[in-house]
Design a protein around this motif. Structure first.
Motif, PDB file in Angstrom:
ATOM      1  N   SER A  78      28.074 -23.588 -25.680  1.00 56.34           N
ATOM      2  CA  SER A  78      28.954 -23.100 -26.744  1.00 56.34           C
ATOM      3  C   SER A  78      30.206 -23.970 -26.770  1.00 56.34           C
ATOM      4  O   SER A  78      30.436 -24.775 -25.859  1.00 56.34           O
ATOM      5  N   ASP A  79      31.035 -23.796 -27.789  1.00 55.18           N
ATOM      6  CA  ASP A  79      32.306 -24.524 -27.838  1.00 55.18           C
ATOM      7  C   ASP A  79      33.181 -24.172 -26.634  1.00 55.18           C
ATOM      8  O   ASP A  79      33.860 -25.041 -26.083  1.00 55.18           O
ATOM      9  N   ALA A  80      33.140 -22.912 -26.207  1.00 54.43           N
ATOM     10  CA  ALA A  80      33.918 -22.487 -25.040  1.00 54.43           C
ATOM     11  C   ALA A  80      33.399 -23.155 -23.770  1.00 54.43           C
ATOM     12  O   ALA A  80      34.193 -23.575 -22.911  1.00 54.43           O
ATOM     13  N   ASP A  81      32.079 -23.285 -23.645  1.00 58.11           N
ATOM     14  CA  ASP A  81      31.491 -23.973 -22.486  1.00 58.11           C
ATOM     15  C   ASP A  81      31.927 -25.437 -22.464  1.00 58.11           C
ATOM     16  O   ASP A  81      32.267 -25.978 -21.413  1.00 58.11           O
ATOM     17  N   ILE A  82      31.894 -26.067 -23.628  1.00 66.03           N
ATOM     18  CA  ILE A  82      32.282 -27.472 -23.735  1.00 66.03           C
ATOM     19  C   ILE A  82      33.744 -27.643 -23.323  1.00 66.03           C
ATOM     20  O   ILE A  82      34.085 -28.547 -22.557  1.00 66.03           O
ATOM     21  N   GLU A  83      34.611 -26.769 -23.794  1.00 67.97           N
ATOM     22  CA  GLU A  83      36.030 -26.828 -23.437  1.00 67.97           C
ATOM     23  C   GLU A  83      36.214 -26.637 -21.927  1.00 67.97           C
ATOM     24  O   GLU A  83      36.991 -27.350 -21.297  1.00 67.97           O
TER      25      GLU A  83
END
Length: 92
Positions: A78-83
């Motif tokens: 997810s975008d949160a995982d990537i961040e």
């Protein structure tokens, strides 16, 4: 009771954070290696650079020799995982 609540909070926090462990197989424990001898060493990359690279791998707009391998690796993130991964890499 306090131990149960604290344990639950710690477990939940660890599940929310994306793990660098799958990345370490190719990039090294602290991102110190060129993955499969072909990638850049990502240790200490700024968060913004890593986020852009991972999102680019995910949508197919970034990457050289490792593009196909990395697309599969980031597809589930997810975008949160990537961040979160980007912050871990920057901290190495």
């Amino acid at each position: 009771m306090k131990k149960i609540v604290l344990g639950t909070i710690i477990a939940a926090a660890s599940l929310m954070a994306a793990s660098f462990a799958p990345c370490a197989a190719c990039h090294g424990a602290t991102a110190e290696k060129a993955a499969l001898g072909k990638s850049q060493i990502i240790k200490g990359w700024p968060v913004e650079k890593t986020v852009a690279a991972l999102k680019g791998y995910k949508d197919g707009s970034y990457g050289g020799a490792m593009k196909g391998v990395m697309k599969g690796q980031v597809a589930r993130l997810s975008d949160a995982d990537i961040e979160d991964l980007a912050k871990q890499i920057a901290a190495f």
